[in-house]
Design a protein around this motif. Structure first.
Motif, PDB file in Angstrom:
ATOM      1  N   ASP A   1     -22.732   1.052  -1.735  1.00  0.00           N
ATOM      2  CA  ASP A   1     -22.456   2.350  -1.130  1.00  0.00           C
ATOM      3  C   ASP A   1     -23.282   3.371  -1.917  1.00  0.00           C
ATOM      4  OD1 ASP A   1     -21.542   4.780  -0.376  1.00  0.00           O
ATOM      5  OD2 ASP A   1     -19.468   4.473  -1.001  1.00  0.00           O
ATOM      6  N   PRO A   2     -24.352   3.878  -1.326  1.00  0.00           N
ATOM      7  CA  PRO A   2     -25.250   4.758  -2.092  1.00  0.00           C
ATOM      8  C   PRO A   2     -24.507   5.983  -2.640  1.00  0.00           C
ATOM      9  CG  PRO A   2     -26.176   4.232   0.069  1.00  0.00           C
ATOM     10  CD  PRO A   2     -24.780   3.722   0.074  1.00  0.00           C
ATOM     11  N   ASP A   3     -23.416   6.362  -1.964  1.00  0.00           N
ATOM     12  CA  ASP A   3     -22.650   7.502  -2.454  1.00  0.00           C
ATOM     13  C   ASP A   3     -21.782   7.135  -3.654  1.00  0.00           C
ATOM     14  OD1 ASP A   3     -23.725   8.918  -0.383  1.00  0.00           O
ATOM     15  OD2 ASP A   3     -22.038   8.530   0.958  1.00  0.00           O
TER      16      ASP A   3
ATOM     17  N   ALA B   1     -16.573 -13.542 -19.928  1.00  0.00           N
ATOM     18  CA  ALA B   1     -17.192 -12.712 -18.893  1.00  0.00           C
ATOM     19  C   ALA B   1     -18.215 -11.773 -19.503  1.00  0.00           C
ATOM     20  CB  ALA B   1     -16.133 -11.900 -18.153  1.00  0.00           C
ATOM     21  N   THR B   2     -19.111 -11.336 -18.653  1.00  0.00           N
ATOM     22  CA  THR B   2     -20.048 -10.288 -19.049  1.00  0.00           C
ATOM     23  C   THR B   2     -20.421  -9.522 -17.786  1.00  0.00           C
ATOM     24  OG1 THR B   2     -22.106  -9.777 -20.208  1.00  0.00           O
ATOM     25  CG2 THR B   2     -22.080 -11.750 -18.859  1.00  0.00           C
ATOM     26  N   GLY B   3     -21.169  -8.447 -17.969  1.00  0.00           N
ATOM     27  CA  GLY B   3     -21.506  -7.665 -16.785  1.00  0.00           C
ATOM     28  C   GLY B   3     -22.599  -6.671 -17.089  1.00  0.00           C
ATOM     29  N   THR B   4     -23.006  -5.987 -16.059  1.00  0.00           N
ATOM     30  CA  THR B   4     -24.066  -5.002 -16.236  1.00  0.00           C
ATOM     31  C   THR B   4     -23.884  -3.886 -15.215  1.00  0.00           C
ATOM     32  OG1 THR B   4     -26.448  -4.746 -16.531  1.00  0.00           O
ATOM     33  CG2 THR B   4     -25.743  -6.005 -14.636  1.00  0.00           C
ATOM     34  N   ILE B   5     -24.467  -2.768 -15.510  1.00  0.00           N
ATOM     35  CA  ILE B   5     -24.501  -1.683 -14.534  1.00  0.00           C
ATOM     36  C   ILE B   5     -25.905  -1.639 -13.946  1.00  0.00           C
ATOM     37  CG2 ILE B   5     -24.375   0.816 -14.229  1.00  0.00           C
ATOM     38  CD1 ILE B   5     -22.166   0.884 -16.308  1.00  0.00           C
ATOM     39  N   ALA B   6     -26.008  -2.030 -12.701  1.00  0.00           N
ATOM     40  CA  ALA B   6     -27.322  -2.061 -12.064  1.00  0.00           C
ATOM     41  C   ALA B   6     -27.671  -0.701 -11.458  1.00  0.00           C
ATOM     42  CB  ALA B   6     -27.366  -3.134 -10.976  1.00  0.00           C
ATOM     43  N   LEU B   7     -26.681  -0.022 -10.913  1.00  0.00           N
ATOM     44  CA  LEU B   7     -26.959   1.224 -10.191  1.00  0.00           C
ATOM     45  C   LEU B   7     -26.016   2.375 -10.524  1.00  0.00           C
ATOM     46  CD1 LEU B   7     -27.723  -0.105  -6.589  1.00  0.00           C
ATOM     47  CD2 LEU B   7     -29.347   0.977  -8.140  1.00  0.00           C
ATOM     48  N   HIS B   8     -24.775   2.080 -10.772  1.00  0.00           N
ATOM     49  CA  HIS B   8     -23.773   3.157 -10.804  1.00  0.00           C
ATOM     50  C   HIS B   8     -23.380   3.517 -12.230  1.00  0.00           C
ATOM     51  CE1 HIS B   8     -23.453   3.071  -6.456  1.00  0.00           C
ATOM     52  NE2 HIS B   8     -23.518   1.758  -6.554  1.00  0.00           N
ATOM     53  N   GLU B   9     -24.190   4.365 -12.834  1.00  0.00           N
ATOM     54  CA  GLU B   9     -23.990   4.712 -14.240  1.00  0.00           C
ATOM     55  C   GLU B   9     -22.630   5.367 -14.466  1.00  0.00           C
ATOM     56  OE1 GLU B   9     -25.628   4.104 -16.977  1.00  0.00           O
ATOM     57  OE2 GLU B   9     -27.153   2.913 -15.940  1.00  0.00           O
ATOM     58  N   GLY B  10     -22.085   5.970 -13.410  1.00  0.00           N
ATOM     59  CA  GLY B  10     -20.798   6.642 -13.535  1.00  0.00           C
ATOM     60  C   GLY B  10     -19.669   5.727 -13.975  1.00  0.00           C
TER      61      GLY B  10
ATOM     62  N   THR C   1     -23.201  -3.909  -5.460  1.00  0.00           N
ATOM     63  CA  THR C   1     -24.536  -3.352  -5.192  1.00  0.00           C
ATOM     64  C   THR C   1     -25.405  -4.184  -4.257  1.00  0.00           C
ATOM     65  OG1 THR C   1     -25.547  -4.464  -7.105  1.00  0.00           O
ATOM     66  CG2 THR C   1     -24.558  -2.301  -7.509  1.00  0.00           C
ATOM     67  N   MET C   2     -24.801  -5.039  -3.448  1.00  0.00           N
ATOM     68  CA  MET C   2     -25.618  -5.849  -2.561  1.00  0.00           C
ATOM     69  C   MET C   2     -26.350  -4.993  -1.521  1.00  0.00           C
ATOM     70  SD  MET C   2     -25.447  -9.129  -3.254  1.00  0.00           S
ATOM     71  CE  MET C   2     -25.538  -8.655  -4.999  1.00  0.00           C
ATOM     72  N   ALA C   3     -27.583  -5.325  -1.234  1.00  0.00           N
ATOM     73  CA  ALA C   3     -28.345  -4.614  -0.211  1.00  0.00           C
ATOM     74  C   ALA C   3     -27.996  -5.084   1.194  1.00  0.00           C
ATOM     75  CB  ALA C   3     -29.838  -4.800  -0.456  1.00  0.00           C
ATOM     76  N   HIS C   4     -27.616  -6.349   1.332  1.00  0.00           N
ATOM     77  CA  HIS C   4     -27.550  -6.926   2.678  1.00  0.00           C
ATOM     78  C   HIS C   4     -26.182  -6.882   3.328  1.00  0.00           C
ATOM     79  CE1 HIS C   4     -26.453 -10.152  -0.041  1.00  0.00           C
ATOM     80  NE2 HIS C   4     -26.011 -10.866   0.953  1.00  0.00           N
ATOM     81  N   GLY C   5     -25.132  -6.721   2.556  1.00  0.00           N
ATOM     82  CA  GLY C   5     -23.824  -6.690   3.184  1.00  0.00           C
ATOM     83  C   GLY C   5     -22.747  -7.162   2.246  1.00  0.00           C
ATOM     84  N   CYS C   6     -21.604  -7.440   2.830  1.00  0.00           N
ATOM     85  CA  CYS C   6     -20.474  -7.991   2.077  1.00  0.00           C
ATOM     86  C   CYS C   6     -20.634  -9.496   2.096  1.00  0.00           C
ATOM     87  CB  CYS C   6     -19.169  -7.576   2.757  1.00  0.00           C
ATOM     88  SG  CYS C   6     -17.724  -8.445   2.142  1.00  0.00           S
ATOM     89  N   ASP C   7     -20.934 -10.064   0.943  1.00  0.00           N
ATOM     90  CA  ASP C   7     -21.304 -11.485   0.890  1.00  0.00           C
ATOM     91  C   ASP C   7     -20.299 -12.223   0.026  1.00  0.00           C
ATOM     92  OD1 ASP C   7     -22.468 -13.943   0.658  1.00  0.00           O
ATOM     93  OD2 ASP C   7     -24.469 -13.193   0.216  1.00  0.00           O
ATOM     94  N   THR C   8     -19.216 -12.590   0.646  1.00  0.00           N
ATOM     95  CA  THR C   8     -18.169 -13.327  -0.038  1.00  0.00           C
ATOM     96  C   THR C   8     -18.355 -14.799   0.253  1.00  0.00           C
ATOM     97  OG1 THR C   8     -16.586 -11.530   0.009  1.00  0.00           O
ATOM     98  CG2 THR C   8     -15.689 -13.759   0.004  1.00  0.00           C
ATOM     99  N   HIS C   9     -18.657 -15.547  -0.755  1.00  0.00           N
ATOM    100  CA  HIS C   9     -18.691 -16.985  -0.493  1.00  0.00           C
ATOM    101  C   HIS C   9     -18.230 -17.796  -1.684  1.00  0.00           C
ATOM    102  CE1 HIS C   9     -23.127 -16.772  -1.682  1.00  0.00           C
ATOM    103  NE2 HIS C   9     -22.673 -17.677  -2.492  1.00  0.00           N
ATOM    104  N   SER C  10     -17.923 -19.028  -1.408  1.00  0.00           N
ATOM    105  CA  SER C  10     -17.333 -19.911  -2.406  1.00  0.00           C
ATOM    106  C   SER C  10     -17.870 -21.328  -2.207  1.00  0.00           C
ATOM    107  CB  SER C  10     -15.803 -19.951  -2.264  1.00  0.00           C
ATOM    108  OG  SER C  10     -15.255 -18.649  -2.301  1.00  0.00           O
ATOM    109  N   GLU C  11     -17.904 -22.031  -3.311  1.00  0.00           N
ATOM    110  CA  GLU C  11     -18.233 -23.455  -3.260  1.00  0.00           C
ATOM    111  C   GLU C  11     -17.192 -24.217  -4.057  1.00  0.00           C
ATOM    112  OE1 GLU C  11     -22.236 -22.290  -4.820  1.00  0.00           O
ATOM    113  OE2 GLU C  11     -22.545 -24.387  -4.272  1.00  0.00           O
ATOM    114  N   VAL C  12     -16.872 -25.382  -3.567  1.00  0.00           N
ATOM    115  CA  VAL C  12     -15.962 -26.255  -4.302  1.00  0.00           C
ATOM    116  C   VAL C  12     -16.695 -27.569  -4.477  1.00  0.00           C
ATOM    117  CG1 VAL C  12     -13.668 -27.246  -4.393  1.00  0.00           C
ATOM    118  CG2 VAL C  12     -14.067 -25.137  -3.108  1.00  0.00           C
ATOM    119  N   ILE C  13     -16.888 -27.932  -5.726  1.00  0.00           N
ATOM    120  CA  ILE C  13     -17.690 -29.111  -6.023  1.00  0.00           C
ATOM    121  C   ILE C  13     -16.767 -30.197  -6.555  1.00  0.00           C
ATOM    122  CG2 ILE C  13     -19.615 -30.001  -7.387  1.00  0.00           C
ATOM    123  CD1 ILE C  13     -20.618 -27.065  -7.554  1.00  0.00           C
ATOM    124  N   GLY C  14     -16.876 -31.368  -5.964  1.00  0.00           N
ATOM    125  CA  GLY C  14     -16.028 -32.474  -6.377  1.00  0.00           C
ATOM    126  C   GLY C  14     -16.851 -33.673  -6.813  1.00  0.00           C
ATOM    127  N   THR C  15     -16.141 -34.674  -7.240  1.00  0.00           N
ATOM    128  CA  THR C  15     -16.836 -35.879  -7.708  1.00  0.00           C
ATOM    129  C   THR C  15     -17.471 -36.653  -6.558  1.00  0.00           C
ATOM    130  OG1 THR C  15     -14.682 -36.951  -7.599  1.00  0.00           O
ATOM    131  CG2 THR C  15     -15.412 -36.194  -9.761  1.00  0.00           C
TER     132      THR C  15
END
Lengths: 350, 350, 350, 350
Positions: B163-165, B204-213, B242-256
């Motif tokens: 959200d650019p705002d 955990a770790t993180g970064t501020i890519a765009l929103h310094e506030g 900060t995604m450009a393309h949309g709301c990208d919710t995804h998950s993977e479940v990896i098994g043996t």
């Protein structure tokens, strides 16, 4: 191309990957002549006599070094020999291409860099072939061109199809573990897209999903790592030996203005199969299948760079990983291994 | 269905998400009657009068609690009110559905659980709607059926379109931060696929890519987390604003024995566009668009569970997250936040 | 919505598709009341009594027509009854929604149109539900907005998963054949994207891949058709009863500036399965699964259009296929059937 | 490989495609030596001198024929010359590879076959390169292995990215039209998957979407065709000069037990781009980009087949299209052109 003297290359190591490199150099790289082949294994030398276009055959590396006609050596030997063999090649006045890793030991890597500084006119490249894969290259150029704004996160994975025989377990003691064996590729990709930014901290963990035999040498068959780089950049890595569907190497580069994914579906080719299970594509079974073109492209690039030097032209960037890149990959890989072992983040001093 | 008495529901909170829930309950859930609506905001009550089928209107929660005809309350109120409002609903003898999170505070979560134990005949569900998305549900059932062997890794992300705002920056002080606001969904998914296994450690770790506030309240706009669970299970999370393309919710479940991916390409629908840029699909813009069906399905499930209890039948599993699940999500989310802040892994005691 | 009088609907026909329509109208369409249900089949009436919210039950269509409280009728009856039942509904002063086809006979279609002209205040819609599928609708709006320049070609298919029992073979004598039963949907889509352009010529051919029982009634289980429209527009159709992977309905619209594909991969949902066969998604098994939302959306649209008329507002475009659209679909479908039978192109006079 | 005498090849025609073939033969095909190059165009000969490894240069075809050292000729000359040049090559005792088409004239094709029967010891292959694309080859082998039951339908298209300059319009008078220029590839694919089944009837139509200049020579820029084959097999073809997104060549083979799609999304590589437009992959811009590997693979196969003959071994199937295959492609292509022109189906006599 037609007017330059060809680059005469001697290859050392003719195992499975060595054979592929040898065939590329012998038949598929304009400007290269595969003039010599070296292996201590009789079967491999027999293969060379039958398959390659009449190379000189050497059974030990000393003889290869002494082969006066060779301009360059191409090393596909065991990892533990790389450092010494590169140094010997440089001292014998040969350009050298060596499969990754440079060394599993940071001090050894630094020793090679120190020697290489004495031979600035010689090309020395470490084979991080993903940099030569067309898709990775295309994404890299797009990122460089600003397509996705400022790249601040890389997610990258190296996951192999499970070998039910656990063949690789036997090599675990000398492989350096999953982070130094597999994740180094992802580390190199992250550094490449981050324009060589310095890593500052690493955290990792892992699990044994299937191969209990790894436990005794402190390795895992599935590992995840997080690395912080200067400038607020982050990388998240995943390595696995236990995939059911194939060799699934893929990467994402996320920027402030978009993202690039490379190889999200590890599709073998352009075929889709429609049957009672739905619609599917088969997956690339091995990194050989996935990176066949990259192995060829890196040979093209190395030969062109050497030919340019031999023609007295200023050094051109071969586009591959330098010794310094390889040193960094080892440093970060070791930090991940240590973090996975201790459970604590590891600082990477400047 | 036709023979049972309908479940009479009162909704509290008619913001954007509240309106969607209200419309679902009013018009799209057989067996439910939306009998009352409550909000302190006049505009929202006006909307209710115009749009909903004649509900009783209340401007404060006390009045809703006192509404004798209501069987159940549906809370879409600010997070900080959830715990007290759930307790009050249970004490008023109402079944209760509450949007996530239960509370950002672990002790508050525990207090709600403690009170709920006194009312075992009342349904109390927290709205982790992904459990009701058809694709997540399908993957869950496949995993339960053994399709992928033993699931040992979950990778899951909640990433919103930028959200650019930077509207959300204003809510950062009360949102609990990116891990408690976004990653709780992924935590719940991991716990669901891991059959409720206990988390033991978080990094955990993180970064501020765009929103310094965000910096002043200690939050980030891109965060990654790694959680270890008992039995050698691992989860890797990613959250972004900060995604450009949309709301990208995804998950993977990896098994043996295989893996499942849910939502890898966040395609809006079944349309592909062929133009000079290649072949593309548009992406889901928001979690509303992505989980529209899930919000409806969770209402169906809750109403059926309440109707069964009202009919004197033994409690049926509504399939949603219990209060205990919500407590665990908060515990793990807080551990990730702490790890991100201190730079050190956080142990999660048993 | 809350202030208008609800539209009272009676449904006729409670087979599999009828039950789905009835449930939608009863529980999922704001502004609609399913007030009556009609079927000559006892089992279907029992289902209505148990499942629907207390509708009046009629065992013959005359009684339904005579039900004074009904504003509209919803017909999911055998195709051969459609024309007469629509006419009777209009004459009884009821708005009418009827499943496709209007009639397999062109003269009958024209008779219905002729009667309908006497009742311009009554809504009469034929259920070509694809126009209400979100993806088709999105593509339609993009095409209208000029995204792909001038659309000049439509390729569209209706292909069902093979039923090894060949159940449908028994209905072949009355289905009108594969072009009138299946391809009519694709014809309607082509006409919709071509903005109602007139078809001028049709060619078709077909084969029996599996179901030899079709031969005696002159039908095929796989058919292809080509239709020329005025203005140099073309449509290519494919219909099949023998798909292995599922119900694979998809369409492409090709324009001078781009193209749109709708449903290229008939994926069931957002799940991908990674296993030894590669990466796959399951396919939609039936048109019920594929068009579940479209059936609901067309009910919404019809009810809104009827409600507007009942409120004395000017007629709004319901967005569905008109009787004239349905007549054209039958005309073109018959031409394809004739072409397939004679082996010669069939001219469609203006 | 190392022990056999290399196959010495002379190439005729060094336009864009000729240059690609020449580079392949010179540098990328083990066992081949590109010993001579022939062109009437000075620029092309200059290119050969600079780029190729010292071939003998000929400016006319007679001189190439007279070059005693050559074992084989490789023709990338204008289509109208193919038939005579092949005949001359065979009479000069040379194996011959010729780009498609054999000839646009059926009688000429038959004349070549008649001459070729006199030289059964000489290899003669027409370059339908798709048979050598890895994905087409993989699908072919799967179909042969019975993966999809009995293949009864092929849908295949050759669609080029629009050239706004309409460059190709100038070549329309000699190209034979869209069906003989483009669809011949699809025809060959259909016949290949149908195991050489005989075509019995053809129908076609077309339109001019953008390039009005084609009208005067009776050509179209978008054409569709339907071909019936013996045994109830069907093929549906589409050819276009006006795609916005790229060169989109794809095919489907539908069988009684499943289906195979080859190249459904013409993705350029493994990169996906995430931006405000959604998620996209770029498309292959040209058939050069799409079939780069296929052109190389067909050279490998031809050289191996010639080498085997030169070594006195029994002829091996090179896997490419025979002269008889090329004759059939022309016959069917002409029938489609005639059908498109007359509007009537064309019978293909046995």
């Amino acid at each position: 191309m037609a007017t330059r003297r060809p680059v005469k290359i001697g290859i050392a190591g003719l195992g499975r990957l060595g054979k592929q490199h040898a065939t590329n150099l012998a038949y598929r790289v304009p400007g290269a002549v595969l003039a010599a082949a070296c292996s201590p294994v009789d079967e491999e030398l027999d293969w060379a006599r039958e398959t390659l276009p009449d190379p000189r055959i050497h059974s030990d590396y000393e003889a290869l070094l002494a082969d006066r006609e060779l301009d360059a050596l191409w090393l596909v030997t065991p990892s533990s020999l790389h450092a010494d063999q590169i140094i010997a090649a440089l001292r014998a006045g040969k350009h050298v291409f060596c499969e990754k890793p440079l060394s599993l030991d940071v001090a050894e890597c630094e020793r090679v860099l120190s020697v290489a500084r004495e031979y600035p006119h010689l090309e020395a490249t470490i084979g991080f072939m993903r940099r030569f894969d067309r898709s990775y290259r295309d994404a890299y150029e797009k990122a460089r061109a600003g397509t996705i704004g400022r790249p601040f996160m890389v997610r990258s994975q190296t996951t192999d199809q499970n070998d039910p025989d656990g063949f690789f377990v036997r090599f675990a003691p000398t492989s350096g573990g999953i982070f130094l064996d597999c994740t180094v590729h992802d580390i190199d990709i992250a550094r490449w897209f981050f324009n060589g930014a310095r890593a500052t901290r690493a955290f990792a963990t892992g699990t044994i999903a299937l191969h209990e035999g790894l436990r005794e040498c402190g390795d895992v068959d599935n590992g995840v790592g997080v690395v912080e780089f200067e400038g607020g950049r982050l990388a998240v890595f995943y390595a696995s030996r236990t995939m059911a569907h194939g060799c699934d190497t893929h990467s994402e580069v996320i920027g402030t203005g978009g993202a690039l994914a490379i190889g999200h579906n590890p599709r073998l080719n352009r075929v889709e199969i429609y049957d009672a299970g739905g619609v599917r594509s088969e997956s690339t079974p091995t990194f050989f299948a996935r990176f066949e073109d990259a192995f060829l492209n890196e040979a093209h690039a190395f030969v062109q760079a050497v030919a340019a030097r031999m023609a007295g032209m200023p050094p051109v960037a071969a586009g591959g990983a330098t010794l310094a890149d390889a040193l960094e990959a080892t440093r970060i890989g070791r930090a991940l291994r240590e973090a996975c072992s201790t459970g604590l983040p590891v600082d990477l001093p400047a």
